[in-house]
Enzyme design. Structure first.
Site, PDB file in Angstrom:
ATOM      1  N   CYS A 330      13.399  33.917   9.172  1.00 20.96           N
ATOM      2  CA  CYS A 330      14.343  33.293  10.112  1.00 20.96           C
ATOM      3  C   CYS A 330      13.622  32.282  11.005  1.00 20.96           C
ATOM      4  O   CYS A 330      13.185  31.253  10.522  1.00 20.96           O
ATOM      5  CB  CYS A 330      15.071  34.373  10.901  1.00 20.96           C
ATOM      6  SG  CYS A 330      16.633  33.819  11.622  1.00 20.96           S
ATOM      7  N   HIS A 427      16.914  38.877   6.945  1.00 16.70           N
ATOM      8  CA  HIS A 427      16.326  39.999   7.669  1.00 16.70           C
ATOM      9  C   HIS A 427      16.594  41.293   6.911  1.00 16.70           C
ATOM     10  O   HIS A 427      17.615  41.436   6.246  1.00 16.70           O
ATOM     11  CB  HIS A 427      16.970  40.143   9.056  1.00 16.70           C
ATOM     12  CG  HIS A 427      16.603  39.064  10.017  1.00 16.70           C
ATOM     13  ND1 HIS A 427      15.357  38.963  10.592  1.00 16.70           N
ATOM     14  CD2 HIS A 427      17.341  38.044  10.523  1.00 16.70           C
ATOM     15  CE1 HIS A 427      15.344  37.928  11.425  1.00 16.70           C
ATOM     16  NE2 HIS A 427      16.521  37.350  11.385  1.00 16.70           N
TER      17      HIS A 427
END
Length: 484
Positions: A330, A427
């Site tokens: 991310c 994630h």
């Protein structure tokens, strides 16, 4: 009709979240239908819910403990700090804007109707709602317009159990002092107290328990010893993020100032053959790390600047020259590219910022946030992966042609030509046992656990711990019917 009771703390980080998770699993094992609820949370460790929003990671763990899917009503107000004085405000799972602390303080009371709406809907799905407070009710300077502690308890008519932390010292003062400073109507809402994180023989604190009960009039609910297995559960707070000595394979993780969604590290920390080394600001990235993992960030541009200020960019370049591996997730993925552009000033002044240049990609920040529970495949190993995406911005460039994940029918991620530098937006992928085993094998280690089973076993152990040292029967008796 559902009943509810609230766990508040005499300070921050006293272990409220863990106690609620343990109570949830204990009550489920007794046959109850349980729902966790936190009116307001402040955390950059968020989870994506089945109804397409985001909540604090602790409430997602509590939902798992209660054996139900996480939904946005479990945490209707989530504050995600972006600077020392401002935070992104998430209401019922959706971003409504960014506010400075003073502005939020003056407007938080306006959110009480939505908080109560979420509480009502959640209560309709369970027979016991376990409510978690935030911070401490002793912060009486914040009482006006409060939605996190006594303000909510008053509005919803919910009784309170107050928890103190003996590990930090002064637990009698924590609890008796809270009794002293609270106004009478708030003080009278507290039905009982508990002491958490005791080390040693709990009977040695019997006299302390009697003193607290005598000085407050509250019922003693128990003295909870330190739960040694807590590290096996996802950490809620950045204060709980610590490296843990393990096996020979070292994974270095720089502690970013606005680190987010660091539960990515938990499955790695649980591996007996792995040492996750959290590198504090001011310290060099270790030269013996096999992998440098750059985690998510709530403020990519600010953390990128801090990364350079710490000299980690130089350490990282040396790590790559030595043949080391790098993975960015991310915000960490965004940092690895050539440039991060913020044309609308979402993270500060509009501008363009040089990235670390280890991936030939560019990120452009956009106001639309991607929130998704995602399932896919790691084609190199054939392992399935699942997790969640929660980010602003999109990333494109030549190295995206070497995407190393497939999410649905689309490629995800980017890799350098030699494959040693990679990034992605997914994630939670390390919780997928097959992928984690393949990655560790690539780095010269092996996987020794089934992570999901480890979490479940630990939650059951936490429930037994709660049943042994906490008066769960009294908690059920003290809970009151939901009438809002």
């Amino acid at each position: 009709m559902a009943k509810a009771i609230m766990i508040q703390g005499a300070g921050s980080n006293v272990g409220k979240s863990l106690i609620v998770a343990g109570l949830a699993r204990a009550l489920v094992l007794r046959g109850h239908s349980v729902a966790p609820f936190k009116p307001q949370n402040m955390s950059n460790n968020a989870a994506v819910t089945v109804d397409g929003g985001e909540i604090g990671r602790a409430q997602a763990l509590q939902a798992r403990a209660a054996r139900r899917e996480p939904v946005t009503d479990m945490n209707p107000v989530l504050l995600k700090p972006e600077t020392d004085i401002g935070a992104q405000v998430i209401v019922q799972g959706r971003r409504v804007g960014t506010m400075k602390a003073r502005e939020y303080g003056s407007r938080k009371a306006e959110l009480m109707p939505q908080v109560l709406d979420s509480f009502r809907r959640l209560a309709a799905t369970a027979d016991i709602v376990l409510v978690e407070g935030a911070g401490s009710p002793a912060e009486i300077n914040l009482r006006a317009g409060d939605i996190a502690n006594m303000g909510f308890a008053e509005a919803a008519g919910v009784p309170v159990i107050l928890v103190g932390d003996i590990d930090r010292g002064g637990v009698i003062a924590q609890l008796v002092g809270t009794h002293a400073v609270l106004p009478a109507q708030d003080r009278d809402r507290i039905a009982g107290f508990a002491v958490n994180k005791f080390r040693g023989d709990v009977s040695l604190f019997d006299e302390g328990v009697r003193e607290i009960a005598a000085r407050t009039g509250w019922q003693a609910m128990g003295v909870l010893p330190w739960f040694d297995e807590a590290w096996r559960l996802p950490a809620e707070d950045i204060l709980d993020l610590r490296g843990r000595p393990g096996g020979a394979l070292k994974i270095a993780v720089p502690r970013l100032g606005r680190i987010a969604n660091f539960d990515d590290l938990d499955p790695l920390s649980a591996e007996p053959g792995v040492t996750v080394d959290i590198v504090e600001p001011g310290l060099a990235l270790p030269g013996d790390a096999a992998l440098v993992l750059i985690p998510g960030s709530k403020s990519t541009i600010a953390d990128l600047a801090a990364f350079r200020a710490n000299g980690w960019d130089i350490d990282l370049a040396a790590h790559v020259r030595r043949g080391g591996h790098v993975l960015g997730i991310c915000g960490g993925y965004q940092m690895l590219g050539r440039e991060v552009a913020d044309p609308e000033g979402l993270e500060g002044a509009p501008g363009r910022h040089d990235g670390l240049g280890l991936l030939d990609v560019t990120t452009v920040m956009r106001p639309e946030k991607r929130l998704a529970l995602s399932h896919g495949v790691h084609p190199a190993s054939g392992a399935t992966v699942e997790g969640y995406e929660i980010h602003l911005g999109s990333t494109e460039g030549p190295d995206c042609a070497r995407a190393w994940l497939t999410i649905g029918d689309r490629p995800e991620g980017a890799a350098s030509a030699d494959g040693r530098v990679r990034g992605c937006y997914l994630h939670g992928l390390f919780a997928s046992d097959g992928f984690r085993a393949d990655m560790l094998q690539e780095l010269g280690a092996s996987s020794g656990i089934a992570y999901g089973d480890t979490v479940e076993v630990t939650l059951d152990a936490l429930a037994r711990h709660i049943e042994t040292y906490f008066d769960v029967d009294a908690l059920v008796r003290l809970a009151l019917p939901v009438r809002v």
